[in-house]
Design a protein around this motif. Structure first.
Motif, PDB file in Angstrom:
ATOM      1  N   ARG A 312      14.386 -10.207 -19.959  1.00 29.18           N
ATOM      2  CA  ARG A 312      13.808  -8.872 -19.799  1.00 29.18           C
ATOM      3  C   ARG A 312      12.638  -8.894 -18.823  1.00 29.18           C
ATOM      4  NH1 ARG A 312      11.604  -6.231 -25.160  1.00 29.18           N
ATOM      5  NH2 ARG A 312      10.130  -7.951 -24.872  1.00 29.18           N
ATOM      6  N   GLN A 313      11.781  -9.943 -18.884  1.00 24.76           N
ATOM      7  CA  GLN A 313      10.664 -10.025 -17.947  1.00 24.76           C
ATOM      8  C   GLN A 313      11.157 -10.241 -16.521  1.00 24.76           C
ATOM      9  OE1 GLN A 313       7.745 -12.891 -19.042  1.00 24.76           O
ATOM     10  NE2 GLN A 313       6.371 -12.391 -17.336  1.00 24.76           N
ATOM     11  N   GLU A 314      12.184 -11.053 -16.336  1.00 23.71           N
ATOM     12  CA  GLU A 314      12.728 -11.237 -14.990  1.00 23.71           C
ATOM     13  C   GLU A 314      13.271  -9.927 -14.445  1.00 23.71           C
ATOM     14  OE1 GLU A 314      15.596 -14.277 -15.348  1.00 23.71           O
ATOM     15  OE2 GLU A 314      14.136 -15.915 -15.662  1.00 23.71           O
ATOM     16  N   ARG A 315      13.946  -9.134 -15.309  1.00 24.78           N
ATOM     17  CA  ARG A 315      14.471  -7.845 -14.849  1.00 24.78           C
ATOM     18  C   ARG A 315      13.340  -6.901 -14.486  1.00 24.78           C
ATOM     19  NH1 ARG A 315      17.181  -7.038 -18.876  1.00 24.78           N
ATOM     20  NH2 ARG A 315      15.879  -5.556 -20.024  1.00 24.78           N
ATOM     21  N   GLU A 316      12.263  -6.880 -15.274  1.00 31.03           N
ATOM     22  CA  GLU A 316      11.119  -6.023 -14.951  1.00 31.03           C
ATOM     23  C   GLU A 316      10.456  -6.452 -13.646  1.00 31.03           C
ATOM     24  OE1 GLU A 316       8.583  -6.261 -18.277  1.00 31.03           O
ATOM     25  OE2 GLU A 316       9.815  -4.980 -19.593  1.00 31.03           O
ATOM     26  N   GLU A 317      10.376  -7.753 -13.401  1.00 29.86           N
ATOM     27  CA  GLU A 317       9.780  -8.219 -12.141  1.00 29.86           C
ATOM     28  C   GLU A 317      10.627  -7.808 -10.944  1.00 29.86           C
ATOM     29  OE1 GLU A 317       9.321 -12.375 -12.597  1.00 29.86           O
ATOM     30  OE2 GLU A 317       7.574 -12.238 -13.943  1.00 29.86           O
ATOM     31  N   ARG A 318      11.954  -7.872 -11.097  1.00 32.46           N
ATOM     32  CA  ARG A 318      12.816  -7.418  -9.978  1.00 32.46           C
ATOM     33  C   ARG A 318      12.666  -5.929  -9.740  1.00 32.46           C
ATOM     34  NH1 ARG A 318      16.580 -10.931 -12.552  1.00 32.46           N
ATOM     35  NH2 ARG A 318      17.621  -9.109 -13.475  1.00 32.46           N
ATOM     36  N   MET A 319      12.578  -5.146 -10.805  1.00 38.56           N
ATOM     37  CA  MET A 319      12.402  -3.689 -10.642  1.00 38.56           C
ATOM     38  C   MET A 319      11.051  -3.384 -10.020  1.00 38.56           C
ATOM     39  SD  MET A 319      14.030  -2.428 -14.290  1.00 38.56           S
ATOM     40  CE  MET A 319      13.586  -0.710 -13.987  1.00 38.56           C
ATOM     41  N   TRP A 320      10.021  -4.130 -10.396  1.00 34.67           N
ATOM     42  CA  TRP A 320       8.698  -3.887  -9.818  1.00 34.67           C
ATOM     43  C   TRP A 320       8.668  -4.248  -8.334  1.00 34.67           C
ATOM     44  CZ3 TRP A 320       4.339  -1.435 -10.529  1.00 34.67           C
ATOM     45  CH2 TRP A 320       3.202  -1.831  -9.826  1.00 34.67           C
ATOM     46  N   ALA A 321       9.329  -5.344  -7.959  1.00 31.94           N
ATOM     47  CA  ALA A 321       9.386  -5.709  -6.548  1.00 31.94           C
ATOM     48  C   ALA A 321      10.137  -4.651  -5.742  1.00 31.94           C
ATOM     49  CB  ALA A 321      10.057  -7.071  -6.398  1.00 31.94           C
ATOM     50  N   ALA A 322      11.221  -4.120  -6.282  1.00 29.11           N
ATOM     51  CA  ALA A 322      11.961  -3.064  -5.572  1.00 29.11           C
ATOM     52  C   ALA A 322      11.117  -1.813  -5.430  1.00 29.11           C
ATOM     53  CB  ALA A 322      13.259  -2.765  -6.316  1.00 29.11           C
ATOM     54  N   ALA A 323      10.348  -1.451  -6.463  1.00 33.17           N
ATOM     55  CA  ALA A 323       9.490  -0.272  -6.384  1.00 33.17           C
ATOM     56  C   ALA A 323       8.392  -0.462  -5.349  1.00 33.17           C
ATOM     57  CB  ALA A 323       8.906   0.018  -7.758  1.00 33.17           C
ATOM     58  N   GLN A 324       7.825  -1.654  -5.282  1.00 35.92           N
ATOM     59  CA  GLN A 324       6.794  -1.928  -4.283  1.00 35.92           C
ATOM     60  C   GLN A 324       7.353  -1.838  -2.872  1.00 35.92           C
ATOM     61  OE1 GLN A 324       3.523  -2.414  -4.650  1.00 35.92           O
ATOM     62  NE2 GLN A 324       3.680  -2.043  -6.852  1.00 35.92           N
ATOM     63  N   GLN A 325       8.579  -2.333  -2.685  1.00 34.86           N
ATOM     64  CA  GLN A 325       9.194  -2.255  -1.365  1.00 34.86           C
ATOM     65  C   GLN A 325       9.472  -0.813  -0.970  1.00 34.86           C
ATOM     66  OE1 GLN A 325      12.753  -4.555  -1.089  1.00 34.86           O
ATOM     67  NE2 GLN A 325      12.974  -4.271   1.128  1.00 34.86           N
ATOM     68  N   GLU A 326       9.890   0.001  -1.937  1.00 35.93           N
ATOM     69  CA  GLU A 326      10.145   1.422  -1.648  1.00 35.93           C
ATOM     70  C   GLU A 326       8.866   2.168  -1.361  1.00 35.93           C
ATOM     71  OE1 GLU A 326      12.331   5.261  -3.775  1.00 35.93           O
ATOM     72  OE2 GLU A 326      12.282   3.309  -4.766  1.00 35.93           O
ATOM     73  N   ALA A 327       7.793   1.835  -2.086  1.00 35.01           N
ATOM     74  CA  ALA A 327       6.505   2.483  -1.827  1.00 35.01           C
ATOM     75  C   ALA A 327       5.938   2.081  -0.480  1.00 35.01           C
ATOM     76  CB  ALA A 327       5.520   2.140  -2.943  1.00 35.01           C
ATOM     77  N   ALA A 328       6.199   0.838  -0.027  1.00 34.16           N
ATOM     78  CA  ALA A 328       5.692   0.402   1.269  1.00 34.16           C
ATOM     79  C   ALA A 328       6.346   1.158   2.404  1.00 34.16           C
ATOM     80  CB  ALA A 328       5.927  -1.099   1.432  1.00 34.16           C
ATOM     81  N   SER A 329       7.583   1.640   2.213  1.00 29.72           N
ATOM     82  CA  SER A 329       8.253   2.383   3.283  1.00 29.72           C
ATOM     83  C   SER A 329       7.613   3.732   3.529  1.00 29.72           C
ATOM     84  CB  SER A 329       9.734   2.562   2.941  1.00 29.72           C
ATOM     85  OG  SER A 329       9.858   3.299   1.733  1.00 29.72           O
ATOM     86  N   GLY A 330       6.960   4.331   2.541  1.00 29.93           N
ATOM     87  CA  GLY A 330       6.300   5.633   2.709  1.00 29.93           C
ATOM     88  C   GLY A 330       4.804   5.521   2.816  1.00 29.93           C
ATOM     89  N   VAL A 331       4.308   4.450   3.411  1.00 28.11           N
ATOM     90  CA  VAL A 331       2.873   4.262   3.510  1.00 28.11           C
ATOM     91  C   VAL A 331       2.238   5.247   4.478  1.00 28.11           C
ATOM     92  CG1 VAL A 331       3.070   2.545   5.349  1.00 28.11           C
ATOM     93  CG2 VAL A 331       1.076   2.508   3.828  1.00 28.11           C
ATOM     94  N   ASP A 332       2.984   5.689   5.494  1.00 30.74           N
ATOM     95  CA  ASP A 332       2.417   6.658   6.439  1.00 30.74           C
ATOM     96  C   ASP A 332       2.110   7.973   5.756  1.00 30.74           C
ATOM     97  OD1 ASP A 332       2.679   4.740   8.365  1.00 30.74           O
ATOM     98  OD2 ASP A 332       4.654   5.464   9.054  1.00 30.74           O
ATOM     99  N   PHE A 333       3.025   8.383   4.849  1.00 33.03           N
ATOM    100  CA  PHE A 333       2.765   9.641   4.141  1.00 33.03           C
ATOM    101  C   PHE A 333       1.680   9.460   3.090  1.00 33.03           C
ATOM    102  CE2 PHE A 333       7.185   9.604   5.528  1.00 33.03           C
ATOM    103  CZ  PHE A 333       7.257  10.774   6.282  1.00 33.03           C
ATOM    104  N   ALA A 334       1.596   8.298   2.512  1.00 32.79           N
ATOM    105  CA  ALA A 334       0.567   8.077   1.495  1.00 32.79           C
ATOM    106  C   ALA A 334      -0.823   8.036   2.108  1.00 32.79           C
ATOM    107  CB  ALA A 334       0.839   6.767   0.755  1.00 32.79           C
ATOM    108  N   ALA A 335      -0.924   7.718   3.402  1.00 32.98           N
ATOM    109  CA  ALA A 335      -2.230   7.673   4.044  1.00 32.98           C
ATOM    110  C   ALA A 335      -2.840   9.054   4.194  1.00 32.98           C
ATOM    111  CB  ALA A 335      -2.113   7.006   5.415  1.00 32.98           C
ATOM    112  N   ASP A 336      -1.974  10.105   4.204  1.00 34.66           N
ATOM    113  CA  ASP A 336      -2.493  11.459   4.343  1.00 34.66           C
ATOM    114  C   ASP A 336      -3.002  12.016   3.028  1.00 34.66           C
ATOM    115  OD1 ASP A 336      -1.808  11.282   6.975  1.00 34.66           O
ATOM    116  OD2 ASP A 336       0.179  12.198   6.687  1.00 34.66           O
ATOM    117  N   ASP A 337      -2.628  11.391   1.920  1.00 27.56           N
ATOM    118  CA  ASP A 337      -3.070  11.897   0.620  1.00 27.56           C
ATOM    119  C   ASP A 337      -4.567  11.661   0.447  1.00 27.56           C
ATOM    120  OD1 ASP A 337      -0.471  12.518   0.223  1.00 27.56           O
ATOM    121  OD2 ASP A 337      -0.012  10.725  -0.995  1.00 27.56           O
ATOM    122  N   GLU A 338      -5.202  12.605  -0.245  1.00 28.98           N
ATOM    123  CA  GLU A 338      -6.629  12.472  -0.504  1.00 28.98           C
ATOM    124  C   GLU A 338      -6.839  11.602  -1.733  1.00 28.98           C
ATOM    125  OE1 GLU A 338      -8.323  16.266  -0.891  1.00 28.98           O
ATOM    126  OE2 GLU A 338      -7.947  16.877   1.189  1.00 28.98           O
TER     127      GLU A 338
END
Length: 511
Positions: A312-338
């Protein structure tokens, strides 16, 4: 007539020319002879001068050789005198050696304190020992854990308790030895500081001479700088000069050698109070009090998770890594947020004092008020029940190993070295340990004839007896005296005798 006159004139001119050439040749020969004579006279004078100088050199050499031989004779006399004074302490036979080294006083002097000696007077100053005090950093690939360090300290403490005799090391003896070692350390510090001061003065003097030679001349042009000569190493051999210079520094600034009660900067000697101890240039500059950084290893924590929890911990780590990779793709839009300001102020003390998992596990359940001492415990001094159990098991294992080594050495010594009495009495000798009526243990030797051996052993194969040592033979005799024992009881008794194989036990049971 004219021809004859011309011939006479030519002959006269030729004779005159020949006479002139002969005169010149003789003149050259005369000058050459004069020069040769002068050279010979000069060489003779040089030879006589060199002979005279050689005689003077021989006289000086003979005088120096006589002085050297006189010094050698004096040195030999001094050495012989010292040897004669020390000869009363010499040990000439094994009995004297055993008597000198087996005594309690000798053992305590030799092995209890550093630099111990017995017999002859101290061959060198005790300051030499402390002057060359050094430490070696353990560069092994693994680090010692906290419980291994504690185990080493406990073994060292047990070694001291087992080898130090409290009847010899009384309070007065310990105080006297400590004062002697402190004086030796002080002399070593004084000599070391004097050596540094002399070397610095020598360097300053050479730099001044070098700068004076390199100064510009009257014409304003600086000369070619000469190379600085190699400093003389005679300073390192003059111990008296080192001690004199170090004594001056001790009188000028005692704080270089002692630690005072108030050891603050900018204070005079009176306001510093009394000296507490000597300075230790090897350890005073270390926060841990050691001459080198002390690295303490940490054992990996035991993974007590089940297989399901690990997956279960290995599965959570894989899901967290995928979420981080997806969040990194929208960093340009996140920079505009206050960025929303935080309502609570940041506790910098809490942020900077975050510990790791080991610290949080140690602090869990402890009260900051009542358990402040436990919270301040350094990491290398924190122990739990697992560490205590590990140390108990390690001590028991070492005790069993030492007992086994001692037992094997005793068996090997008994089998390799025969008793002189047994050799004198012959082969048919039984050696037993008995106790008299006063409770004292003694060794009994019983000589058995061939008829007694035949009555005891009968018609059985006796070749196994030749492979037994005296201890095993004693066990056989003890079993033979008790006839009521069964074969199984005899087998169980023989199994406790060290060094017997199963085949030997079976043959002895058959006997």
């Amino acid at each position: 007539m004219e021809v004859a006159q011309q011939r006479l004139t030519d002959e006269k001119a030729m004779a005159q020319k020949k006479a002139e050439e002969t005169r010149k040749r003789l003149e050259r020969q005369r000058l050459k002879n004069i020069k040769s004579v002068k050279n010979a006279m000069r060489h003779e004078e040089a030879r006589q001068k060199r002979a005279q100088e050689f005689e003077e050199e021989i006289k000086v050499s003979l005088a120096q050789r006589a002085e050297k031989l006189e010094r050698f004779d004096k040195a030999r006399r001094l050495v012989v005198q010292e040897l004669e004074e020390e000869s009363v302490h010499w040990l000439s036979n094994p009995e004297e050696v055993d008597a000198a080294f087996d005594g309690i006083e000798s053992m305590q002097k030799l092995w209890s304190r550093p630099g111990g000696f017995i017999g002859a007077p101290l061959p060198a100053e005790d300051a030499e020992f402390w002057r060359y005090e050094s430490h070696t950093w353990d560069m092994s690939r693994t680090y010692m854990s906290a419980r291994e360090k504690l185990m080493e300290e406990m073994e060292e403490m047990a070694h001291y308790e087992a080898n130090l005799d409290p009847s010899y090391w009384t309070e007065d003896a310990i105080q006297f030895q400590n004062e002697l070692e402190e004086k030796a350390k002080l002399r070593a510090l004084v000599r070391e500081e004097g050596r540094k001061s002399l070397l610095l003065k020598q360097r300053q003097m050479m730099q001044d001479i070098y700068a004076e030679k390199s100064s510009p001349g009257p014409d304003g042009i600086p000369p070619i700088p000469p190379p600085m000569p190699t400093p003389s190493l005679k300073v390192l051999a003059d111990y008296e000069a080192m001690e004199r210079e170090g004594t001056k520094l001790l009188e000028q600034d005692p704080s270089k050698f002692f630690v005072f009660e108030s050891d603050g900067d900018g204070e005079d000697e009176q306001s510093k109070g009394k000296p507490i101890r000597l300075r230790d240039p090897v350890r005073d500059h270390s926060k841990t009090g050691t001459p080198y950084p002390e690295l303490i290893g940490r054992l990996p924590r035991t993974d007590k998770r089940t297989e399901r929890e690990r997956k279960r911990q290995e599965r959570e780590e894989r899901m967290w890594a995928a979420a981080q990779q997806e969040a990194a793709s929208g960093v340009d839009f996140a920079a505009d947020d206050e960025l929303m300001p935080a309502d609570e102020p940041v506790d910098y003390d809490l942020v900077t004092n975050f510990g790791d998992d080991e610290d949080r596990a140690w602090e869990e359940g402890l009260d900051p008020q009542t358990d402040s001492d436990l919270l301040k415990t350094p990491r290398d001094k924190r122990f739990n029940e697992e560490d205590v159990e590990w140390m108990i098991k390690s001590i028991e294992k070492k005790i069993a190993s030492l007992e086994e080594i001692m037992r094997i050495e005793a068996v090997n010594q008994g089998s390799a070295v025969k008793d002189e009495i047994e050799e004198a009495l012959g082969q048919n000798v039984v050696k037993t340990k008995k106790i008299d009526e006063y409770g004292r243990e003694y060794t009994s030797y019983e000589v058995m004839s061939s008829e007694e051996n035949e009555n005891v052993l009968g018609d059985h194969d006796t070749s196994v007896l030749s492979t037994l040592n005296p201890e095993q033979i004693e066990a056989i005799v003890a079993l033979e005296s008790d006839v009521s024992r069964t074969a199984e009881e005899v087998r169980n008794a023989l199994s406790k005798v060290p060094g017997l194989s199963d085949e030997q036990i079976q043959l002895l049971v058959d006997l």
